[in-house]
Design an enzyme around this catalytic site. Structure first.
Site, PDB file in Angstrom:
ATOM      1  CB  SER A 128      47.973  36.524  75.094  1.00 24.46           C
ATOM      2  OG  SER A 128      47.657  37.405  74.035  1.00 24.46           O
ATOM      3  CE1 TYR A 153      47.671  33.991  71.328  1.00 22.87           C
ATOM      4  CE2 TYR A 153      48.953  32.061  71.914  1.00 22.87           C
ATOM      5  CZ  TYR A 153      48.689  33.418  72.036  1.00 22.87           C
ATOM      6  OH  TYR A 153      49.443  34.189  72.890  1.00 22.87           O
ATOM      7  CE  LYS A 157      49.428  31.631  75.509  1.00 24.22           C
ATOM      8  NZ  LYS A 157      50.563  31.006  76.233  1.00 24.22           N
TER       9      LYS A 157
END
Ligand code: WQD
Length: 343
Positions: A128, A153, A157
Site C-alpha cells: 500500500s 495496518y 505492510k
C-alpha cells in the site's frame, strides 16, 4: 496443455476476487485460500457467473502454520502465490494493533515457510502507498523513502516488505514483487462483484455510494483546510480492474523470469491526483444523484496529498492504468445498486 496454477490468498476479497477473474481470463487455474473473516463464499458463485469457472476454494486460517502448510502442500504445483489475505482497516488497526500484527505477520510468515518447504518460489505481495507516510516529494516514486506509516495496518505492510527484502536476499532462487496500491475503487463491469461492505465504511467511495442509496444519512468530508487546490485532500484513485491486471502481468513476469533482481517494488496508481471534492463532483455528474455531504474537521492520520509516479510500472511491467475517475465511480455506483437490490 495443462494450465498454470496460481494460489490467491484472500481471493474472496475485494481486490482478490477481481484479480481471480483476470487470472481466469488469462487461462490460469486459480486456487483461493480464504478464511472468510472479511469476505463471503457467495463471491465464488459470482466469479463463476462472470467467468463460467469456479475456482478451487480452500477455507484456511493462514495464522495456523500447520493448516497453511497442508493447504500449500496440496497445491505444490502452483507457479505463484498472490498474497492479499490481511486485515486492512486503518482505523481498526489503531484500536487493535496486536490483532493486526498477529494476523498480517503470521499469515505472511506461514505462507513463505510453506512455499519454501514445498518449493513454490514466487510471490506477489499486496502492499500500500501508506508505506510512504507523509511524503516529502511528488509524484511519489518507489525510491521515496518509506516512513513509519500512521497506522499499525500501514506498518504491517512496511515491515512485510522488509521481511520480503531480507528473505529474497537469503534465497536467490525465490522471487517476489510487492505492489503498492494507491486508492483502489470501482468494481467489475458486470456489476456483480465489488467492495463488500463490512460495517460503517472507512473509505470514501463506499461511504459515498452508501449515502447515495440512503443507507448513510450524509457524507462527512474530513476537512477542507488542507494546502490543496480546493482544500480537500488529494489521492490517486485507481480502478480495481486496472489493479487486478497489474497482478496478472506481475505473475507472468515472475514465471517468465524477467526480473532483473529477485525483489521488485512497483507503485500502482494512475499518476493523477483527485481531491475529495473532485470525487464528489464526478459522482454527482456521472450518477445525476445529488450527494448529501457536510464539511467537518480533519481525520487523524490523513495526509494532504498522495499520488504515484507510475514510470517504473510502465517501463518494467508495460502496464498503465486505463480507466478514468468517471468510469471508476460509475462502476462503484452500479455495484452498490446491484448489491442493495439483489434478492
Ligand atoms: C480518501 C480521502 C479522507 C472517508 C486508505 C488506506 C490505504 C488503503 C486505502 C487499504 C481522504 C476522505 C474518507 C469519509 C472523507 N487502504 N474521506 N470522508 O485514507 O487515502 O487510504 O484506504 O489498503 O492504505 O490508508 O482512503 O478512502 O479512507 O480516504 O472525507 O467518510 O477521503 O479524508 O482524504 P485513504 P480513504
Amino acid at each position: 496443455m495443462k494450465k498454470c496454477k496460481v494460489i490467491v490468498t484472500g481471493g474472496c476479497g475485494y481486490i482478490g476476487s477481481h484479480t481471480v477473474i483476470e487470472l481466469i481470463d488469462q487461462n490460469f487455474e486459480v486456487v483461493i485460500f480464504d478464511d472468510l473473516s472479511n469476505s463471503s463464499e457467495e463471491t465464488l458463485e459470482r466469479i463463476q457467473s462472470i467467468t463460467s469457472v469456479t475456482p478451487i476454494f480452500v477455507n484456511v486460517d493462514l495464522k495456523d502454520a500447520e493448516a497453511t502448510d497442508k493447504a500449500i502442500s496440496e497445491h505444490a504445483d502452483a507457479v505463484a502465490v498472490i498474497h492479499f489475505a490481511a486485515h486492512k482497516a486503518v482505523g481498526e488497526s489503531v484500536q487493535k494493533p496486536l490483532m493486526y500484527y498477529k494476523n498480517n505477520f503470521y499469515s505472511l510468515l506461514n505462507i513463505l515457510s510453506a512455499q519454501e518447504q514445498h518449493k513454490i518460489n514466487t510471490i506477489i505481495f499486496s502492499s500500500s502507498a501508506t508505506v510512504y507516510g507523509l511524503p516529502k516529494s511528488f509524484p511519489i516514486t518507489e525510491e521515496n523513502e518509506t516512513q513509519r506509516p500512521f497506522s499499525p495496518y500501514g506498518n504491517t505492510k512496511k515491515v512485510a516488505e522488509e521481511i520480503l527484502d531480507d528473505y529474497t536476499k537469503s534465497q536467490p532462487d525465490f522471487s517476489a514483487i510487492s505492489l503498492r496500491y494507491f486508492n483502489p475503487i470501482g468494481a467489475h463491469e458486470s456489476g456483480l462483484i465489488g467492495e463488500l461492505p463490512n460495517g460503517i465504511p472507512n473509505n470514501l467511495m463506499p461511504y459515498i455510494t452508501q449515502t447515495a442509496v440512503g443507507i448513510r444519512e450524509k457524507l462527512m468530508v474530513y476537512g477542507n483546510d488542507y494546502p490543496t487546490k480546493d482544500g480537500t485532500p488529494i489521492r490517486d484513485y485507481i480502478h480495481v480492474v486496472d489493479l487486478a491486471k497489474a497482478h496478472v502481468i506481475s505473475v507472468q513476469r515472475l514465471i517468465n523470469k524477467e526480473q532483473e533482481k529477485n525483489f521488485e517494488i512497483f507503485n500502482l496508481g494512475t499518476g493523477n491526483g483527485s481531491s475529495v471534492m473532485d470525487v464528489i463532483n464526478s459522482f454527482e455528474k456521472v450518477t445525476n444523484v445529488k450527494l448529501n455531504y457536510e464539511i467537518t474537521t480533519r481525520r487523524d492520520g490523513d495526509v494532504p496529498e498522495l499520488y504515484a509516479a507510475t514510470d517504473l510500472a510502465k517501463e518494467k511491467l508495460n502496464w498503465v492504468a486505463e480507466k478514468s475517475l468517471d468510469e471508476m465511480i460509475d462502476s462503484s455506483w452500479k455495484w452498490e445498486q446491484y448489491f442493495r437490490n439483489k434478492k
